[in-house]
Design an enzyme around this catalytic site. Structure first.
Site, PDB file in Angstrom:
ATOM      1  N   HIS A 165      30.120 120.534  76.121  1.00  0.00           N
ATOM      2  CA  HIS A 165      29.577 120.556  74.754  1.00  0.00           C
ATOM      3  C   HIS A 165      28.509 121.665  74.630  1.00  0.00           C
ATOM      4  CE1 HIS A 165      27.712 119.043  71.077  1.00  0.00           C
ATOM      5  NE2 HIS A 165      28.579 118.084  70.995  1.00  0.00           N
ATOM      6  N   GLU A 267      32.788 124.429  71.985  1.00  0.00           N
ATOM      7  CA  GLU A 267      33.023 123.539  73.126  1.00  0.00           C
ATOM      8  C   GLU A 267      34.468 123.623  73.617  1.00  0.00           C
ATOM      9  OE1 GLU A 267      31.881 119.652  71.592  1.00  0.00           O
ATOM     10  OE2 GLU A 267      30.570 120.675  70.184  1.00  0.00           O
TER      11      GLU A 267
HETATM   12  O1  TA6 Z   1      30.997 118.006  69.281  1.00  0.00           O
HETATM   13  C1  TA6 Z   1      30.690 117.655  67.957  1.00  0.00           C
HETATM   14  C2  TA6 Z   1      30.213 116.212  67.933  1.00  0.00           C
HETATM   15  O2  TA6 Z   1      31.239 115.328  68.329  1.00  0.00           O
HETATM   16  C3  TA6 Z   1      29.695 115.912  66.522  1.00  0.00           C
HETATM   17  O3  TA6 Z   1      30.550 115.008  65.848  1.00  0.00           O
HETATM   18  C4  TA6 Z   1      28.293 115.359  66.761  1.00  0.00           C
HETATM   19  O4  TA6 Z   1      28.345 113.958  66.947  1.00  0.00           O
HETATM   20  C5  TA6 Z   1      27.921 116.109  68.051  1.00  0.00           C
HETATM   21  O5  TA6 Z   1      29.093 116.029  68.843  1.00  0.00           O
HETATM   22  C6  TA6 Z   1      26.659 115.645  68.748  1.00  0.00           C
HETATM   23  O6  TA6 Z   1      26.841 114.373  69.293  1.00  0.00           O
HETATM   24  P1  TA6 Z   1      25.557 113.684  70.022  1.00  0.00           P
HETATM   25  O7  TA6 Z   1      26.075 112.361  70.510  1.00  0.00           O
HETATM   26  O8  TA6 Z   1      25.136 114.608  71.120  1.00  0.00           O
HETATM   27  O9  TA6 Z   1      24.496 113.604  68.953  1.00  0.00           O
END
Ligand code: TA6
Length: 294
Positions: A165, A267
């Site tokens: 991520h 990502e």
């Molecule tokens: O990668 C995008 C995502 O899935 C968004 O939907 C948002 O939830 C982001 O990840 C961040 O997630 P987190 O649990 O780190 O706040």
């Protein structure tokens, strides 16, 4: 698995944060990199003479059970919300588990290679009833290479999804774009619709897209920093692009209100559930480097 002595690698040093988290710092002739054993979260990657490619929230919270806001959190063994139990942590448990450093060495070409590991524990079994071995190879040179290998040590198939991520640092979201050779379709998680993309993606509002059938290479044009970052992936069926924008940034305690202007998540993921058979393995990789020839 025994941790190694850091004496094995002169370019590696360890620090302990006020919260008691162990931070590894690799400073070699080619780059400087920081990462935490908490979630095996790479938090900074600075090729010599360049600015950090990664964004780490100045409001990041370092707490057991929570992922670090920024750098490269590991989403595993599921991406997003758990498929049928919303009491389980979003993006799985890898990003807030305590990983072990199992090896560190710098090769003759000046590149430092780290291997971090995570296996099942009482904590992980509470949310996911399977055995596993995760091995995370981090290669630090003028390019950062990440390879997350999962080995199925069960005697049954297991289903997983995941992502690296990655929060890229940018000068200004209004002057940044993602370019790829071919047009791809994406699912817009903010309206549930699947749309056809374009070869160039500009971000001008809340963005949460899962690109399917996209190229394994894209380029982030960070105009304000006058740089192009080439991002490559493998072992991945999707690329996720996320920017929370203003409203959601104000709702996230670990994100400055204007933090969205300085970051963009690109990502490498496998968001469709992947079945791994007993004894088999899967590797998800992502690499990043600054292209000076474009
Ligand atoms: O990668 C995008 C995502 O899935 C968004 O939907 C948002 O939830 C982001 O990840 C961040 O997630 P987190 O649990 O780190 O706040």
């Amino acid at each position: 698995m025994e941790s190694i002595s850091i004496d094995d690698c002169a370019e590696l040093s360890l620090e302990t944060t006020p919260e008691g988290f162990t931070k590894l710092v690799v400073d070699n002739a080619l780059a400087r990199c920081e990462l935490y054993l908490h979630g095996a979260t790479v938090s900074s990657f600075v090729p010599k003479g360049e600015k950090d490619l990664l964004w780490l929230s100045p409001n990041a919270v370092f707490r057991q059970g929570k992922g670090i806001r920024g750098g490269i959190p590991i989403c595993w063994p599921w991406f997003g919300n758990h498929v049928d139990d919303n009491t389980k942590p979003a993006h799985g448990f890898a990003r807030h588990s305590q990983w072990q450093l199992s090896s560190a060495q710098t090769t003759d070409d000046g590149v430092t290679e780290l291997v971090l590991t995570l296996s099942e524990s009482e904590n992980t079994r509470q949310v996911w009833p399977y055995k596993f071995d995760l091995r995370y190879h981090i290669t630090i040179g003028s390019q950062l290479n990440l390879a997350l290998t999962m080995i199925n040590t069960n005697d049954c198939d297991i289903e997983i999804s995941g992502a690296l991520h990655t929060y890229f640092a940018i000068g200004d979201i209004a002057h940044a774009s993602i370019a790829q050779e071919n047009v791809a379709t994406y699912t817009d998680k903010l309206d549930g619709q699947t749309k056809r993309g374009a070869t160039d993606t500009n971000i001008s509002g809340p963005t949460d897209r899962i690109y399917h059938d996209c190229d394994d290479v894209c380029r982030l044009d960070d105009k304000n920093n006058e740089r192009v970052i080439e991002i490559a992936k493998s072992g991945s069926d999707s690329m996720i692009v996320w920017n929370p924008w203003a409203q959601q940034s104000t709702e996230m305690a670990d994100m400055p209100n204007d933090g969205y202007k300085k970051m963009l998540c690109i990502e490498a993921g496998y968001t469709d559930m992947l079945i791994v058979k007993p004894g088999e393995q899967h590797t998800l990789s992502q690499s990043m480097t600054i292209r000076t020839d474009v």
